[in-house]
Design a protein around this motif. Structure first.
Motif, PDB file in Angstrom:
ATOM      1  N   ALA A   1       0.840  -1.210   0.000  1.00  6.62           N
ATOM      2  CA  ALA A   1       0.000   0.000   0.000  1.00  6.62           C
ATOM      3  C   ALA A   1       0.870   1.253   0.000  1.00  6.62           C
ATOM      4  O   ALA A   1       0.587   2.225  -0.709  1.00  6.62           O
ATOM      5  CB  ALA A   1      -0.932  -0.016   1.202  1.00  6.62           C
ATOM      6  N   GLN A   2       1.935   1.236   0.801  1.00  2.00           N
ATOM      7  CA  GLN A   2       2.838   2.382   0.823  1.00  2.00           C
ATOM      8  C   GLN A   2       3.542   2.546  -0.528  1.00  2.00           C
ATOM      9  O   GLN A   2       3.686   3.667  -1.028  1.00  2.00           O
ATOM     10  CB  GLN A   2       3.868   2.225   1.943  1.00  2.00           C
ATOM     11  N   ALA A   3       3.961   1.440  -1.114  1.00  2.00           N
ATOM     12  CA  ALA A   3       4.632   1.500  -2.421  1.00  2.00           C
ATOM     13  C   ALA A   3       3.684   2.032  -3.485  1.00  2.00           C
ATOM     14  O   ALA A   3       4.079   2.808  -4.357  1.00  2.00           O
ATOM     15  CB  ALA A   3       5.154   0.117  -2.804  1.00  2.00           C
ATOM     16  N   ALA A   4       2.414   1.644  -3.405  1.00  2.00           N
ATOM     17  CA  ALA A   4       1.429   2.143  -4.377  1.00  2.00           C
ATOM     18  C   ALA A   4       1.248   3.645  -4.231  1.00  2.00           C
ATOM     19  O   ALA A   4       1.121   4.365  -5.232  1.00  2.00           O
ATOM     20  CB  ALA A   4       0.094   1.424  -4.191  1.00  2.00           C
ATOM     21  N   SER A   5       1.231   4.134  -2.993  1.00  2.00           N
ATOM     22  CA  SER A   5       1.074   5.590  -2.809  1.00  2.00           C
ATOM     23  C   SER A   5       2.298   6.339  -3.322  1.00  2.00           C
ATOM     24  O   SER A   5       2.173   7.434  -3.865  1.00  2.00           O
ATOM     25  CB  SER A   5       0.787   5.917  -1.341  1.00  2.00           C
ATOM     26  N   TRP A   6       3.493   5.765  -3.190  1.00  2.00           N
ATOM     27  CA  TRP A   6       4.680   6.393  -3.754  1.00  2.00           C
ATOM     28  C   TRP A   6       4.642   6.365  -5.272  1.00  2.00           C
ATOM     29  O   TRP A   6       5.045   7.320  -5.927  1.00  2.00           O
ATOM     30  CB  TRP A   6       5.955   5.719  -3.242  1.00  2.00           C
ATOM     31  N   ALA A   7       4.145   5.274  -5.851  1.00  2.00           N
ATOM     32  CA  ALA A   7       4.096   5.156  -7.309  1.00  2.00           C
ATOM     33  C   ALA A   7       3.123   6.158  -7.913  1.00  2.00           C
ATOM     34  O   ALA A   7       3.301   6.592  -9.050  1.00  2.00           O
ATOM     35  CB  ALA A   7       3.710   3.736  -7.713  1.00  2.00           C
ATOM     36  N   GLU A   8       2.095   6.541  -7.174  1.00  2.00           N
ATOM     37  CA  GLU A   8       1.122   7.523  -7.673  1.00  2.00           C
ATOM     38  C   GLU A   8       1.748   8.897  -7.887  1.00  2.00           C
ATOM     39  O   GLU A   8       1.207   9.712  -8.628  1.00  2.00           O
ATOM     40  CB  GLU A   8      -0.056   7.635  -6.710  1.00  2.00           C
TER      41      GLU A   8
ATOM     42  N   ILE B   1      11.909   8.943   0.365  1.00  2.00           N
ATOM     43  CA  ILE B   1      11.703   7.962   1.438  1.00  2.00           C
ATOM     44  C   ILE B   1      12.766   8.129   2.514  1.00  2.00           C
ATOM     45  O   ILE B   1      12.467   8.061   3.708  1.00  2.00           O
ATOM     46  CB  ILE B   1      11.690   6.529   0.867  1.00  2.00           C
ATOM     47  N   ALA B   2      14.009   8.381   2.099  1.00  2.00           N
ATOM     48  CA  ALA B   2      15.074   8.613   3.075  1.00  2.00           C
ATOM     49  C   ALA B   2      14.795   9.864   3.902  1.00  2.00           C
ATOM     50  O   ALA B   2      15.083   9.909   5.099  1.00  2.00           O
ATOM     51  CB  ALA B   2      16.419   8.727   2.371  1.00  2.00           C
ATOM     52  N   ALA B   3      14.208  10.876   3.269  1.00  2.00           N
ATOM     53  CA  ALA B   3      13.950  12.135   3.976  1.00  2.00           C
ATOM     54  C   ALA B   3      12.696  12.076   4.848  1.00  2.00           C
ATOM     55  O   ALA B   3      12.698  12.576   5.976  1.00  2.00           O
ATOM     56  CB  ALA B   3      13.816  13.276   2.974  1.00  2.00           C
ATOM     57  N   LEU B   4      11.611  11.468   4.336  1.00  2.00           N
ATOM     58  CA  LEU B   4      10.314  11.548   5.019  1.00  2.00           C
ATOM     59  C   LEU B   4       9.829  10.235   5.607  1.00  2.00           C
ATOM     60  O   LEU B   4       8.829  10.227   6.319  1.00  2.00           O
ATOM     61  CB  LEU B   4       9.247  12.076   4.044  1.00  2.00           C
ATOM     62  N   GLY B   5      10.485   9.139   5.301  1.00  2.00           N
ATOM     63  CA  GLY B   5      10.063   7.849   5.821  1.00  2.00           C
ATOM     64  C   GLY B   5       9.160   7.123   4.839  1.00  2.00           C
ATOM     65  O   GLY B   5       8.692   7.684   3.846  1.00  2.00           O
ATOM     66  N   ALA B   6       8.911   5.858   5.133  1.00  2.00           N
ATOM     67  CA  ALA B   6       8.149   4.991   4.231  1.00  2.00           C
ATOM     68  C   ALA B   6       6.722   5.468   4.023  1.00  2.00           C
ATOM     69  O   ALA B   6       6.150   5.295   2.953  1.00  2.00           O
ATOM     70  CB  ALA B   6       8.145   3.564   4.778  1.00  2.00           C
ATOM     71  N   ASP B   7       6.140   6.087   5.031  1.00  2.00           N
ATOM     72  CA  ASP B   7       4.746   6.527   4.923  1.00  2.00           C
ATOM     73  C   ASP B   7       4.620   8.011   4.590  1.00  2.00           C
ATOM     74  O   ASP B   7       3.581   8.617   4.823  1.00  2.00           O
ATOM     75  CB  ASP B   7       3.993   6.205   6.212  1.00  2.00           C
ATOM     76  N   GLY B   8       5.641   8.589   3.986  1.00  2.00           N
ATOM     77  CA  GLY B   8       5.647  10.022   3.714  1.00  2.00           C
ATOM     78  C   GLY B   8       5.225  10.415   2.306  1.00  2.00           C
ATOM     79  O   GLY B   8       5.500  11.548   1.880  1.00  2.00           O
ATOM     80  N   ALA B   9       4.549   9.539   1.572  1.00  2.00           N
ATOM     81  CA  ALA B   9       4.167   9.861   0.191  1.00  2.00           C
ATOM     82  C   ALA B   9       3.216  11.056   0.135  1.00  2.00           C
ATOM     83  O   ALA B   9       3.337  11.904  -0.753  1.00  2.00           O
ATOM     84  CB  ALA B   9       3.532   8.651  -0.481  1.00  2.00           C
TER      85      ALA B   9
ATOM     86  N   ARG C   1      13.015  16.915   9.166  1.00  2.00           N
ATOM     87  CA  ARG C   1      12.636  16.575  10.553  1.00  2.00           C
ATOM     88  C   ARG C   1      11.295  17.207  10.916  1.00  2.00           C
ATOM     89  O   ARG C   1      10.467  16.597  11.583  1.00  2.00           O
ATOM     90  CB  ARG C   1      13.732  17.030  11.498  1.00  2.00           C
ATOM     91  N   ARG C   2      11.069  18.442  10.483  1.00  2.00           N
ATOM     92  CA  ARG C   2       9.784  19.109  10.752  1.00  2.00           C
ATOM     93  C   ARG C   2       8.630  18.345  10.099  1.00  2.00           C
ATOM     94  O   ARG C   2       7.588  18.153  10.696  1.00  2.00           O
ATOM     95  CB  ARG C   2       9.811  20.547  10.240  1.00  2.00           C
ATOM     96  N   LEU C   3       8.833  17.930   8.840  1.00  2.00           N
ATOM     97  CA  LEU C   3       7.782  17.199   8.136  1.00  2.00           C
ATOM     98  C   LEU C   3       7.529  15.836   8.766  1.00  2.00           C
ATOM     99  O   LEU C   3       6.374  15.417   8.914  1.00  2.00           O
ATOM    100  CB  LEU C   3       8.146  17.046   6.658  1.00  2.00           C
ATOM    101  N   ARG C   4       8.586  15.148   9.174  1.00  2.00           N
ATOM    102  CA  ARG C   4       8.403  13.859   9.858  1.00  2.00           C
ATOM    103  C   ARG C   4       7.733  14.050  11.210  1.00  2.00           C
ATOM    104  O   ARG C   4       7.024  13.173  11.686  1.00  2.00           O
ATOM    105  CB  ARG C   4       9.756  13.163  10.044  1.00  2.00           C
ATOM    106  N   GLY C   5       7.937  15.217  11.807  1.00  2.00           N
ATOM    107  CA  GLY C   5       7.335  15.507  13.105  1.00  2.00           C
ATOM    108  C   GLY C   5       5.874  15.933  13.029  1.00  2.00           C
ATOM    109  O   GLY C   5       5.234  16.162  14.055  1.00  2.00           O
ATOM    110  N   GLY C   6       5.337  16.100  11.828  1.00  2.00           N
ATOM    111  CA  GLY C   6       3.920  16.407  11.702  1.00  2.00           C
ATOM    112  C   GLY C   6       3.598  17.809  11.194  1.00  2.00           C
ATOM    113  O   GLY C   6       2.428  18.126  10.974  1.00  2.00           O
ATOM    114  N   GLU C   7       4.604  18.638  11.008  1.00  2.00           N
ATOM    115  CA  GLU C   7       4.343  19.976  10.471  1.00  2.00           C
ATOM    116  C   GLU C   7       3.968  19.847   8.995  1.00  2.00           C
ATOM    117  O   GLU C   7       4.565  19.070   8.262  1.00  2.00           O
ATOM    118  CB  GLU C   7       5.579  20.858  10.640  1.00  2.00           C
TER     119      GLU C   7
END
Length: 172
Positions: free
Chosen positions: A94-101, A113-121, A148-154
């Protein structure tokens, strides 16, 4: 071609070209090739087989004509699977599909993915919409990097506004 005959071959060719003819002039490349007895099928086939230029490939990706979306999804899935060994494959798919979109290049997907994490699409998509590009992820705003701000929820919009308030132009 004409009734007039000149001893100078260049003058005769010029007259033959300019003189009115019984046949209408060829208006297409195919008609000219047929008139001259040329077979251009092999050359045209070679041109059709030539791969698209990098600029055209990028246009295809950005406009949705990218046929490698499934290949991108498989690439991202294998990347996520190597990073997250304890996550179920259905979640990773599901995560890969959201990245492919996002229709981005595989190396871009790896960097996002390295910057925002696997669920950061979703965050990556929003960043691209507001004009925050990958080069901006390492920029520090008020003591924290943008990644870091984006991974933290900003939200990307809030990050963009914070950068504008500080007078920083984020690379897109």
């Amino acid at each position: 071609m004409s009734n007039a005959r000149y001893t100078d071959p260049e003058l005769q060719a010029l007259y033959d070209y300019l003189a009115p003819t019984e046949q209408p002039r060829a208006v297409s490349a195919e008609a000219i090739a047929a008139r001259e007895g040329l077979n251009l099928a092999a050359e045209l086939a070679a041109l059709r087989r030539r791969p698209a230029s990098p600029a055209r490939q990028l246009r295809q990706v950005r406009t949705g004509a990218y046929r490698g979306q499934r290949a991108l999804q498989d690439h991202v899935f294998s990347l996520l699977r190597a990073r997250a060994t304890r996550v179920r494959p259905a979640v990773l798919r599901a995560q890969a599909a959201s990245w492919a979109e996002l229709r981005i290049w595989p190396h871009e997907a790896e960097a996002w993915i390295a910057a925002l994490g696997a669920d950061g699409a979703a965050n990556a998509s929003a960043c691209l919409r507001v004009g925050i590009g990958l080069p901006a992820m390492d920029i520090v705003l008020d003591g924290q990097s943008i990644a870091r701000r984006l991974r933290g929820g900003e939200t990307p919009t809030a990050v963009h506004a914070r950068a504008a308030a500080l007078g920083i132009i984020l690379p897109g």
